[in-house]
Design an enzyme around this catalytic site. Structure first.
Site, PDB file in Angstrom:
ATOM      1  N   ASN A  13      43.369  11.684  78.178  1.00 45.61           N
ATOM      2  CA  ASN A  13      44.296  10.551  78.105  1.00 45.61           C
ATOM      3  C   ASN A  13      45.095  10.327  79.383  1.00 45.61           C
ATOM      4  OD1 ASN A  13      46.428   8.831  76.616  1.00 45.61           O
ATOM      5  ND2 ASN A  13      47.605  10.634  77.224  1.00 45.61           N
ATOM      6  N   SER A  42      41.497   1.189  78.080  1.00 42.80           N
ATOM      7  CA  SER A  42      42.600   0.212  78.080  1.00 42.80           C
ATOM      8  C   SER A  42      41.996  -1.144  77.786  1.00 42.80           C
ATOM      9  CB  SER A  42      43.274   0.164  79.442  1.00 42.80           C
ATOM     10  OG  SER A  42      44.183  -0.918  79.506  1.00 42.80           O
ATOM     11  N   TYR A  68      42.647  -0.416  88.751  1.00 40.47           N
ATOM     12  CA  TYR A  68      42.914   0.089  87.391  1.00 40.47           C
ATOM     13  C   TYR A  68      41.934  -0.547  86.394  1.00 40.47           C
ATOM     14  CZ  TYR A  68      45.622   1.258  83.147  1.00 40.47           C
ATOM     15  OH  TYR A  68      46.025   1.734  81.919  1.00 40.47           O
ATOM     16  N   LYS A 122      39.170   1.500  84.193  1.00 37.77           N
ATOM     17  CA  LYS A 122      39.187   1.524  82.727  1.00 37.77           C
ATOM     18  C   LYS A 122      37.893   0.952  82.132  1.00 37.77           C
ATOM     19  CE  LYS A 122      43.130   3.587  81.932  1.00 37.77           C
ATOM     20  NZ  LYS A 122      43.181   4.914  81.307  1.00 37.77           N
TER      21      LYS A 122
HETATM   22  N1  LIG Z   1      51.318   2.178  78.408  1.00 37.22           N
HETATM   23  C1  LIG Z   1      50.418   1.216  78.380  1.00 37.22           C
HETATM   24  O1  LIG Z   1      50.743   0.030  78.236  1.00 37.22           O
HETATM   25  C2  LIG Z   1      48.939   1.564  78.465  1.00 37.22           C
HETATM   26  C3  LIG Z   1      48.015   0.581  78.096  1.00 37.22           C
HETATM   27  C4  LIG Z   1      46.659   0.886  78.130  1.00 37.22           C
HETATM   28  C5  LIG Z   1      46.230   2.152  78.516  1.00 37.22           C
HETATM   29  N2  LIG Z   1      47.162   3.082  78.884  1.00 37.22           N
HETATM   30  C6  LIG Z   1      46.641   4.396  79.253  1.00 37.22           C
HETATM   31  O2  LIG Z   1      47.152   5.355  78.347  1.00 37.22           O
HETATM   32  C7  LIG Z   1      47.182   6.644  78.969  1.00 37.22           C
HETATM   33  C8  LIG Z   1      48.522   7.295  78.707  1.00 37.22           C
HETATM   34  O3  LIG Z   1      49.527   6.540  79.337  1.00 37.22           O
HETATM   35  P1  LIG Z   1      51.029   6.404  78.803  1.00 37.22           P
HETATM   36  O4  LIG Z   1      51.279   4.946  78.644  1.00 37.22           O
HETATM   37  O5  LIG Z   1      51.244   7.320  77.648  1.00 37.22           O
HETATM   38  O6  LIG Z   1      51.844   6.823  80.106  1.00 37.22           O
HETATM   39  P2  LIG Z   1      52.359   8.237  80.659  1.00 37.22           P
HETATM   40  O7  LIG Z   1      52.650   7.982  82.091  1.00 37.22           O
HETATM   41  O8  LIG Z   1      53.420   8.778  79.782  1.00 37.22           O
HETATM   42  O9  LIG Z   1      51.100   9.213  80.511  1.00 37.22           O
HETATM   43  C9  LIG Z   1      50.201   9.524  81.526  1.00 37.22           C
HETATM   44  C10 LIG Z   1      50.269  11.021  81.810  1.00 37.22           C
HETATM   45  O10 LIG Z   1      49.151  11.382  82.631  1.00 37.22           O
HETATM   46  C11 LIG Z   1      49.600  12.356  83.549  1.00 37.22           C
HETATM   47  N3  LIG Z   1      48.686  12.354  84.706  1.00 37.22           N
HETATM   48  C12 LIG Z   1      48.429  11.339  85.556  1.00 37.22           C
HETATM   49  N4  LIG Z   1      47.552  11.725  86.493  1.00 37.22           N
HETATM   50  C13 LIG Z   1      47.247  13.028  86.231  1.00 37.22           C
HETATM   51  C14 LIG Z   1      46.412  13.983  86.863  1.00 37.22           C
HETATM   52  N5  LIG Z   1      45.700  13.705  87.962  1.00 37.22           N
HETATM   53  N6  LIG Z   1      46.341  15.217  86.323  1.00 37.22           N
HETATM   54  C15 LIG Z   1      47.050  15.538  85.212  1.00 37.22           C
HETATM   55  N7  LIG Z   1      47.869  14.671  84.566  1.00 37.22           N
HETATM   56  C16 LIG Z   1      47.967  13.428  85.085  1.00 37.22           C
HETATM   57  C17 LIG Z   1      51.012  11.913  83.928  1.00 37.22           C
HETATM   58  O11 LIG Z   1      51.768  12.960  84.496  1.00 37.22           O
HETATM   59  C18 LIG Z   1      51.545  11.426  82.588  1.00 37.22           C
HETATM   60  O12 LIG Z   1      52.239  12.454  81.891  1.00 37.22           O
HETATM   61  C19 LIG Z   1      46.823   6.407  80.436  1.00 37.22           C
HETATM   62  O13 LIG Z   1      45.451   6.713  80.635  1.00 37.22           O
HETATM   63  C20 LIG Z   1      47.045   4.916  80.608  1.00 37.22           C
HETATM   64  O14 LIG Z   1      46.259   4.352  81.644  1.00 37.22           O
HETATM   65  C21 LIG Z   1      48.491   2.822  78.868  1.00 37.22           C
END
Ligand SMILES: NC(=O)c1ccc[n+]([C@@H]2O[C@H](COP(=O)([O-])OP(=O)(O)OC[C@H]3O[C@@H](n4cnc5c(N)ncnc54)[C@H](O)[C@@H]3O)[C@@H](O)[C@H]2O)c1
Length: 266
Positions: free
Chosen positions: A103, A156, A171, A175
């Protein structure tokens, strides 16, 4: 027997299962960790944040409050050797790995004409290469153990549509890659009884999308373009991930569950 007598709620149980959740320091990773723990799984949390990060401490505390085992591994998922070491440590501790929720990810908004190759690589590496490394490492362990397994990737809606108005070609491309990687691995590994699926969230209030600091006029565009006229919260993602992680989805592989308040319909 065509119709199983197993209770439908039992099918959502993760009792006795060992899970890895990446990007578990906050947002959707944490919400899913709580859901997995409540359903009975022990969980290894992977993230790049330091061990004393408040989000890490909180997620471990919450998992343990359900009486489940929890531990944290600080790992940069773009680094092959770190990913392999993290999975080996988890295997040593748990003895097996049944479920992986892959994730972790980063967001970036830069107009393509202004983007340096290094900026493109940073996003592709964090959002797509890391998904490959996690899936490949987990897949090797699951294939060797011969007990099957489940991998869930976070894609996503940006892999299906182009968000308006923010420029984020890297991005979106990453995705889209995650979604098709998911389908490809589902087909390759069905023979090993490893199911591979993905979720594709729409706009979700999380550390990646801090609604309180995003300009109001931009939030208005997001609301207007979402049939449900709001963003989601991580709690609204966790039940779908639990479904994919559990036997409730025993005939589901290569699927993408879009959870976006209807955004992709317009
Ligand atoms: N929030 C949104 O609107 C949204 C929408 C669609 C998809 N997403 C996807 O959902 C997932 C979770 O995102 P979220 O919204 O919970 O945000 P978030 O920033 O809380 O979670 C992402 C986590 O990934 C960790 N991370 C990033 N790169 C890393 C690496 N190289 N190694 C280890 N850890 C790493 C970060 O430290 C963070 O804790 C992501 O893949 C994001 O692209 C988010």
């Amino acid at each position: 027997m065509i119709i199983s007598k197993k209770s439908v709620l039992d099918k959502f149980s993760l009792k006795g299962k060992k899970a890895v959740i990446t990007g578990g320091a906050g947002g959707m990773g944490s919400a899913c960790a709580y859901a997995f723990a409540e359903a009975g799984a022990d969980i290894a949390v992977f993230d790049v944040k330091p061990e004393d990060d408040p989000g890490i401490r909180e997620v471990l505390r919450q998992i343990e409050s359900y009486g489940r085992q929890a531990f944290y591994i600080c790992v940069d998922l773009t680094e092959e050797s770190e990913v392999i070491t993290a999975f080996n440590k988890t295997l040593e501790k748990f003895g097996e790995i049944n479920i992986v929720f892959s994730n972790a990810g980063v967001a970036q908004q830069i107009a393509c004409e202004d983007m340096e190759l290094s900026e493109w690589h940073r996003v592709i590496s964090n959002d797509l290469d890391s998904m490959f490394l996690v899936a490949r490492t987990a897949g090797r362990i699951m294939i060797k153990a011969g007990q099957g397994g489940v991998i869930i990737n976070t894609g996503s809606m940006s892999g299906d549509i182009v968000n308006f108005p923010q420029p984020q070609a890297a991005y979106n491309a990453a995705k889209a890659g995650v979604i098709h990687l998911t389908k490809s691995l589902a087909c390759e590994w069905a023979v090993h009884n490893i199911r591979v699926n993905c979720i594709s969230p729409g706009y979700i209030h999380s550390p990646m999308m801090p609604v309180e600091v995003i300009p109001e006029d931009l939030m208005k565009i997001f609301y207007d373009r979402t049939p449900m006229k709001r963003v989601g919260v991580p709690d609204e993602i966790a039940p779908a991930v639990l479904y994919l992680a559990s036997d409730a989805s025993s005939f589901t592989t290569g699927a993408e569950i879009v959870i976006d308040g209807g955004y992709c319909c317009w």
